[in-house]
Design a protein around this motif. Structure first.
Motif, PDB file in Angstrom:
ATOM      1  N   LEU A 218       0.815  -1.202   0.000  1.00  0.00           N
ATOM      2  CA  LEU A 218       0.000   0.000   0.000  1.00  0.00           C
ATOM      3  C   LEU A 218       0.856   1.261   0.000  1.00  0.00           C
ATOM      4  N   VAL A 219       2.070   1.172   0.516  1.00  0.00           N
ATOM      5  CA  VAL A 219       2.936   2.346   0.588  1.00  0.00           C
ATOM      6  C   VAL A 219       4.217   2.159  -0.203  1.00  0.00           C
TER       7      VAL A 219
ATOM      8  N   LYS B 255     -13.053   4.438   8.119  1.00  0.00           N
ATOM      9  CA  LYS B 255     -12.504   3.916   9.371  1.00  0.00           C
ATOM     10  C   LYS B 255     -13.645   3.665  10.353  1.00  0.00           C
ATOM     11  N   ASN B 256     -13.475   2.638  11.156  1.00  0.00           N
ATOM     12  CA  ASN B 256     -14.418   2.363  12.239  1.00  0.00           C
ATOM     13  C   ASN B 256     -13.688   1.519  13.273  1.00  0.00           C
ATOM     14  N   GLU B 257     -13.302   2.152  14.379  1.00  0.00           N
ATOM     15  CA  GLU B 257     -12.544   1.433  15.400  1.00  0.00           C
ATOM     16  C   GLU B 257     -13.346   0.295  16.014  1.00  0.00           C
TER      17      GLU B 257
ATOM     18  N   SER C  60      -4.751  -2.060   7.602  1.00  0.00           N
ATOM     19  CA  SER C  60      -3.946  -0.930   7.152  1.00  0.00           C
ATOM     20  C   SER C  60      -4.771  -0.029   6.252  1.00  0.00           C
ATOM     21  N   GLU C  61      -4.413   1.237   6.222  1.00  0.00           N
ATOM     22  CA  GLU C  61      -5.152   2.195   5.414  1.00  0.00           C
ATOM     23  C   GLU C  61      -4.303   2.679   4.250  1.00  0.00           C
TER      24      GLU C  61
ATOM     25  N   ILE D   1      -9.692   1.299   3.926  1.00  0.00           N
ATOM     26  CA  ILE D   1      -9.120   0.471   4.993  1.00  0.00           C
ATOM     27  C   ILE D   1      -9.122  -0.983   4.536  1.00  0.00           C
ATOM     28  N   HIS D   2      -7.964  -1.629   4.610  1.00  0.00           N
ATOM     29  CA  HIS D   2      -7.819  -3.017   4.179  1.00  0.00           C
ATOM     30  C   HIS D   2      -7.687  -3.928   5.392  1.00  0.00           C
ATOM     31  N   TYR D   3      -8.436  -5.017   5.368  1.00  0.00           N
ATOM     32  CA  TYR D   3      -8.344  -6.070   6.391  1.00  0.00           C
ATOM     33  C   TYR D   3      -7.735  -7.301   5.713  1.00  0.00           C
TER      34      TYR D   3
END
Length: 549
Positions: free
Chosen positions: A54-55, A345-347, A373-374, A389-391
Motif C-alpha cells: 500500500l505504501v 474507518k471504524n474502530e 492498514s489504510e 481500509i484493508h483487512y
C-alpha cells in the motif's frame, strides 16, 4: 443478518453522485480488470496484494506526483508531463477520418516525431508503465491525467476504463508552436474541439509546468539555473498548483509564459490562441470556479477521445466493500490469502473471515485479520472524503479437508445485525486445491546475493493421480522504450531440495535471466489425466531474499 451482494459498481456522473454510489457500490467478483483498475483509480495502486504494498513506491505510481512535486533532477513537474503525454497521445484522432486514433498509447511509437520533441514525453511514458495483463497502457495514461489534476488541487475528473492499446503509430496531428493559428484551429477541430474549446484546453494544459531547455532549446536558452540544472521557464507563477493563474497573469500583462512573451513572433503560439477571440474566453476563465469546471469537463472529453471500436465503461465509483486478490498458498501447510477493503474507518468494526471445508460436508471455520492498514496519500480518495481500509487474512487451512469457498461477516459495532459479504449467497469460490503457489518458498533476489535473480515454486497434491507436464506461462515486463511484456512458457521440475509435506510435492522454476520489473505467471499441471491451472500470480508478492544476510 444482512447480505451484501457483489455486482458491478454503480456509475454516476458527478462527484456527489459518485459519493452516493460509494456508500452502496457493489463489486463483480472475480473481475481482475475492473478490480485492478478501480484500485489504481481510487488508491493509486493496482490491487496491492499485501499490506506493505500500500505504501511501496514501486507499487504506487501516484507516488511520483504526490503533492504535485517536481522531479528530483529538474524543475519540471511529473503531473504536467503526464497531462502533456495524454494530449499528444490523443491528438492522433481525426473526427473526419476512419475513426482511428485517440487515446490508445500509440505515442510509444511516435516519440521520434518532431511534434513529440524532447525527452520528457518518453520519461512520462516510463512513469506510466504500471500496466498489467488486464490494465492497458491507454487506461494508465488517462488515469495519469485524473491523478495529476487532483494531486495538484484541481477537480476530480470522472473516469471510465477499458481503453485498448495500439500496436503501431497513428497519424500525425499534434499542434506545434511555430504553426499558424489557422493550422492550430484545424488540428483541434480534427481532434473534436471547437475554437473556444481549443483556447480552454491550452489554458488548462498550461496551468502546470512550463518549457525546458532540454526539450526545447530553440525556445529556452541552455543556461543553467541556480542548482546547475537545465533552465526551465514556468507557464505561470503557481506551476505546481492547478489554478487559473495562467489566465489571470496573461490578462494582467504580468505573465512569464514563454509561449506568450518570447521575442520571436513565430513561437508565441499561446498568445495567438488566447487572443484569437478577442480574449473573451480567457476573460471567462478568469473566474476560478469556471476555470476548474471547464478544465475538468475538457480533460474528461480528451481522455475519452478513443478509436471508434473502443467501448468505455460507465463512470467509476468507489466500491463500498471490495474483496481483493485471493489465492491459496503452501509452505508447511495450506493457507488462504485474502483481503477485504472498506471505505471508512471504524474502530468498532469487527471483520471475520469464514470458510467452508471442501471435504468434510461443509464445516465452517473462521479467522480474524492479521493486519489492518489504510491507504495513505490518495488525493482521489480525499475528494470523496473516504479513507480506504484493508483487512488482511492469511489463515492456516487443513489440507486434508481443504476449502471450497469463503465469505466475510462484518459487525460495525452499532448493535445491529452483522453484514454478510458472500458474493450474493454463493460465497467466494476457491476453484481448485491441487496446484497451489508456494509463495514463501519463491523469491526475488538481488544479483549479488543469489545464484538466481528469482524463482517460483508450486505445491502439487500427489494423491489425485500421476503428475506430469508442470509448466508456467510467464509474462515478464520489459522496461524498454516499448514497455511491453515478453511472454514465454517454461517447465517446472520436481524440487528435490524440498521434501513432500502433507501430501504435496514441490515443483520449481529457476531461470538465469534478470527480471527488472513485474512478472505474472499461470501454472498448469496434468494430474490424473486432468489439466489443473492456477492463474495470474505476481512476483511482487514473493519473498525478497538476500542470500548474504
Amino acid at each position: 443478518m444482512k447480505t451484501i451482494k457483489f455486482l458491478a459498481a454503480a456509475a454516476l456522473g458527478s462527484a456527489l453522485a459518485l459519493l452516493a454510489a460509494a456508500q452502496g457500490g457493489q463489486q463483480r467478483w472475480p473481475d481482475y480488470r475492473g478490480n485492478e483498475l478501480e484500485s489504481l483509480w481510487l488508491e493509486g495502486s493496482a490491487e496491492p496484494g499485501w499490506p506493505t504494498m500500500l505504501v511501496s513506491a514501486r507499487a504506487r505510481f501516484t507516488n511520483l506526483i504526490s503533492g504535485c512535486r517536481a522531479r528530483l533532477d529538474s524543475e519540471s513537474e511529473g503531473a504536467a508531463e503526464w497531462i502533456r503525454a495524454a494530449f499528444h497521445d490523443m491528438a492522433t484522432h481525426n473526427v473526419n477520418g476512419d475513426g482511428l486514433g485517440g487515446l490508445d498509447r500509440s505515442l510509444l511509437y511516435e516519440l521520434d516525431r518532431p511534434e513529440n520533441a524532447g525527452g520528457s514525453l518518453a520519461q512520462a511514458m516510463k512513469d506510466l508503465s504500471v500496466i498489467t495483463r488486464y490494465i492497458s497502457g491507454a487506461d494508465i495514461i488517462a488515469l495519469g491525467v485524473v491523478h495529476s489534476v487532483v494531486e495538484c488541487g484541481g477537480l476530480l475528473i470522472p473516469f471510465r476504463g477499458r481503453r485498448i492499446d495500439a500496436t503501431e503509430a497513428g497519424p500525425k496531428g499534434v499542434p506545434e508552436v511555430t504553426q499558424t493559428l489557422e493550422e492550430h484551429t484545424e488540428k483541434f477541430r480534427k481532434q473534436g474541439f471547437n475554437k473556444t474549446e481549443m483556447i480552454e484546453l491550452v489554458a488548462c494544459g498550461h496551468t502546470l509546468g512550463g518549457v525546458g531547455a532540454n526539450d526545447f532549446p530553440e525556445i529556452v536558452s541552455g543556461d543553467v539555473d541556480r542548482v546547475s540544472r537545465p533552465r526551465h521557464i514556468n507557464f505561470d507563477s503557481t506551476s505546481r498548483k492547478f489554478d487559473n493563474a495562467v489566465v489571470t497573469e496573461y490578462l494582467k500583462g504580468t505573465t512569464k509564459n514563454i509561449l506568450v512573451v518570447h521575442p520571436n513572433a513565430t513561437i508565441v503560439s499561446d498568445k495567438r490562441i488566447f487572443e484569437s477571440d478577442g480574449n473573451r474566453t480567457m476573460e471567462t476563465l478568469a473566474d476560478e470556479k469556471i476555470f476548474q469546471t471547464r478544465c475538468r469537463d475538457l480533460f474528461e472529453k480528451m481522455i475519452n477521445t478513443v478509436p471508434k471500436d473502443v467501448e468505455l465503461t460507465d463512470v467509476f465509483a468507489p466500491i463500498k466493500a471490495k474483496v481483493g486478490r485471493s489465492y491459496l498458498t503452501f509452505n508447511q501447510t495450506m493457507g488462504l490469502h485474502t483481503e477485504i477493503r472498506f471505505l471508512t474507518k471504524n474502530e468498532n468494526r469487527r471483520v471475520t473471515l469464514k470458510w467452508e471445508d471442501r471435504a468434510s460436508g461443509g464445516q465452517v471455520h473462521s479467522a480474524a485479520p492479521f493486519d489492518v492498514s489504510e491507504t495513505l496519500h490518495s488525493a482521489t480518495a480525499k475528494q470523496f472524503g473516504i479513507t480506504p481500509i484493508h483487512y488482511w487474512f492469511n489463515p492456516t487451512i487443513d489440507p486434508t479437508t481443504s476449502i471450497s469457498r469463503f465469505w466475510f461477516e462484518v459487525d460495525e459495532g452499532t448493535g445491529g445485525q452483522p453484514d454478510l459479504y458472500d458474493n450474493g449467497g454463493a460465497g467466494f469460490p476457491i476453484a481448485q486445491d491441487k496446484v497451489i503457489w508456494a509463495r514463501d518458498l519463491s523469491y526475488y533476489a538481488p544479483d549479488r546475493f543469489s545464484d538466481h535473480w528469482w524463482s517460483f515454486t508450486v505445491a502439487i497434491r500427489n494423491d489425485a493421480g500421476a503428475i506430469s507436464n508442470v509448466s508456467a506461462n510467464v509474462e515478464v515486463f520489459i522496461a524498454d522504450e516499448k514497455l511491453n511484456f515478453v511472454k514465454s512458457t517454461v517447465a517446472l521440475e520436481r524440487d528435490t531440495n524440498l521434501t513432500t509435506v502433507a501430501g504435496f510435492d514441490f515443483y520449481t522454476f529457476r531461470p538465469t535471466e534478470k527480471v527488472n520489473d513485474r512478472m505474472f505467471f499461470d501454472v498448469a499441471a496434468t494430474i490424473g489425466g486432468e489439466t489443473v491451472t492456477e492463474e495470474y500470480l505476481n512476483n511482487y508478492w514473493v519473498t525478497v531474499f538476500n542470500k548474504g544476510t
